[in-house]
Write an enzyme that holds these catalytic residues in place. Structure first.
Site, mmCIF file in Angstrom:
data_model
loop_
_atom_site.group_PDB
_atom_site.id
_atom_site.type_symbol
_atom_site.label_atom_id
_atom_site.label_comp_id
_atom_site.label_asym_id
_atom_site.label_seq_id
_atom_site.Cartn_x
_atom_site.Cartn_y
_atom_site.Cartn_z
ATOM 1 C CG ASN A 132 31.719 -26.836 11.182
ATOM 2 O OD1 ASN A 132 32.399 -27.780 11.566
ATOM 3 N ND2 ASN A 132 30.479 -26.618 11.606
ATOM 4 C CE LYS A 191 28.275 -28.466 9.506
ATOM 5 N NZ LYS A 191 26.857 -28.304 9.241
ATOM 6 C CG HIS A 201 27.421 -26.041 14.718
ATOM 7 N ND1 HIS A 201 26.366 -26.833 14.346
ATOM 8 C CD2 HIS A 201 27.860 -25.426 13.595
ATOM 9 C CE1 HIS A 201 26.177 -26.699 13.041
ATOM 10 N NE2 HIS A 201 27.075 -25.858 12.559
ATOM 11 C CD GLU A 205 25.461 -29.689 12.311
ATOM 12 O OE1 GLU A 205 26.671 -29.945 12.467
ATOM 13 O OE2 GLU A 205 24.984 -29.259 11.228
ATOM 14 C CD GLU A 217 26.767 -21.788 11.371
ATOM 15 O OE1 GLU A 217 27.386 -21.857 10.319
ATOM 16 O OE2 GLU A 217 26.695 -22.723 12.176
ATOM 17 N N GLY A 219 22.890 -26.578 5.753
ATOM 18 C CA GLY A 219 22.850 -27.788 4.940
ATOM 19 C C GLY A 219 21.598 -27.949 4.100
ATOM 20 C CB SER A 279 22.922 -22.865 2.521
ATOM 21 O OG SER A 279 22.277 -24.018 3.036
HETATM 22 P P1 PGA Z 1 26.501 -25.572 5.630
HETATM 23 O O1 PGA Z 1 26.868 -25.652 7.198
HETATM 24 O O2 PGA Z 1 27.414 -24.550 5.012
HETATM 25 O O3 PGA Z 1 26.763 -26.955 5.106
HETATM 26 O O4 PGA Z 1 25.078 -25.158 5.542
HETATM 27 C C1 PGA Z 1 27.221 -24.508 7.913
HETATM 28 C C2 PGA Z 1 27.513 -24.854 9.351
HETATM 29 O O5 PGA Z 1 26.804 -25.700 9.918
HETATM 30 O O6 PGA Z 1 28.444 -24.306 9.964
#
Ligand code: PGA
Length: 264
Positions: A13, A15, A99, A101, A169, A175, A215
């Protein structure tokens, strides 16, 4: 994954990262992933602006492409939005939906996610539906309920074992470099699998892929991805470079050959 009928999927992803200068990196990922193609499906979900060009740049490889969101309508007066049909037209075969976010930044509800997932199915896309609890919800013992409710409300009636992939997730793991214990992941994936069986039947539950995300890095991929009931990963930051993303794929494939374990 031991004895599983589910081919693992590792999806990146990107983003809101990437411009035309990133296409070479995508090509490197696509070429490097070819050696894993028999054992794992590999997908990149770049910003919508890059999908069509990435499709061209990665032609001749097995790399799959996905969007990061879609509108529930096929077309119309929705300034700034992109439909599932447009993602297909650009070369995508899947779309990330719900997601955390987007659930936070755009106040997307699980009902809205289900409408978008139905639109994805209408267009022939796989819906990669994200769910996950916050830190406070986990600490107050609500994680199973919250995630269960998200799974229940975010999946449309059109769901099959093939046209939906769930990504678990935990919001607090995205992150942050922090990940849940293998037991917590295993338990949550088991809860979701049981819920899927109740609603859609055993066959759908047994064939649907449930990914872990949050992560995932080269250093923890082997451990995270061999957990029973984990069928791959949704990778954010570490999917931006071929070096890290291919290292995750390599770690996964080498460990997937070993017996699965609920505890590391
Ligand atoms: P990350 O993000 O691997 O940077 O923690 C995962 C995601 O949000 O899909």
């Amino acid at each position: 994954m031991a004895g599983s009928i589910r081919k693992p999927l590792v999806a990146g992803n990107w983003k809101m990262n990437g411009t035309s200068g990133s296409l070479d990196e995508a090509r490197k990922i696509a070429e490097g992933a070819q050696s894993f193609a028999d054992s794992v499906d590999v997908m990149l979900c770049p910003p919508a602006t890059l999908i069509a060009r990435m499709d061209l740049r990665c032609a001749g490889t097995d790399l799959l492409l996905g969007g990061q969101d879609c509108h529930h309508d096929g077309s119309g007066a929705h300034t700034g939005d992109i439909s599932a049909e447009m993602l297909v037209d650009a070369g995508a075969s899947a779309v990330i939906l719900g997601h955390s976010e987007r659930r936070v930044d755009h106040k997307e509800t699980s009902q809205a996610v289900a409408e978008k997932a139905a639109a994805a199915h209408r267009a022939g896309l796989t819906a990669l539906v994200c769910v996950g609890e916050t830190d406070i919800e986990r600490r107050s013992g609500q994680a199973d309920n919250v995630v269960g409710e998200q799974v229940r409300l975010s999946l449309p009636q059109t769901t099959t074992g093939q046209n939906v992939v769930i990504a678990y997730e935990p919001v607090w793991a995205i992150g942050t470099g922090v990940t849940p214990t293998t037991n917590d992941i295993s338990e949550m994936h088991g809860v979701m699998r049981n819920m899927l069986a109740d609603r859609f039947g055993e066959a759908v539950a047994a064939s649907m892929r449930i990914l872990y995300g949050g992560s995932v890095k080269p250093g923890n991929a082997a451990q995270l991805l061999r957990i029973d009931n984990v069928d791959g990963a949704l990778v954010g930051g570490a999917s931006l470079t071929a070096k890290d993303f291919l290292a995750i794929l390599g770690a996964y494939v080498s460990r997937a050959a070993e017996p699965a374990a609920a505890e590391a």
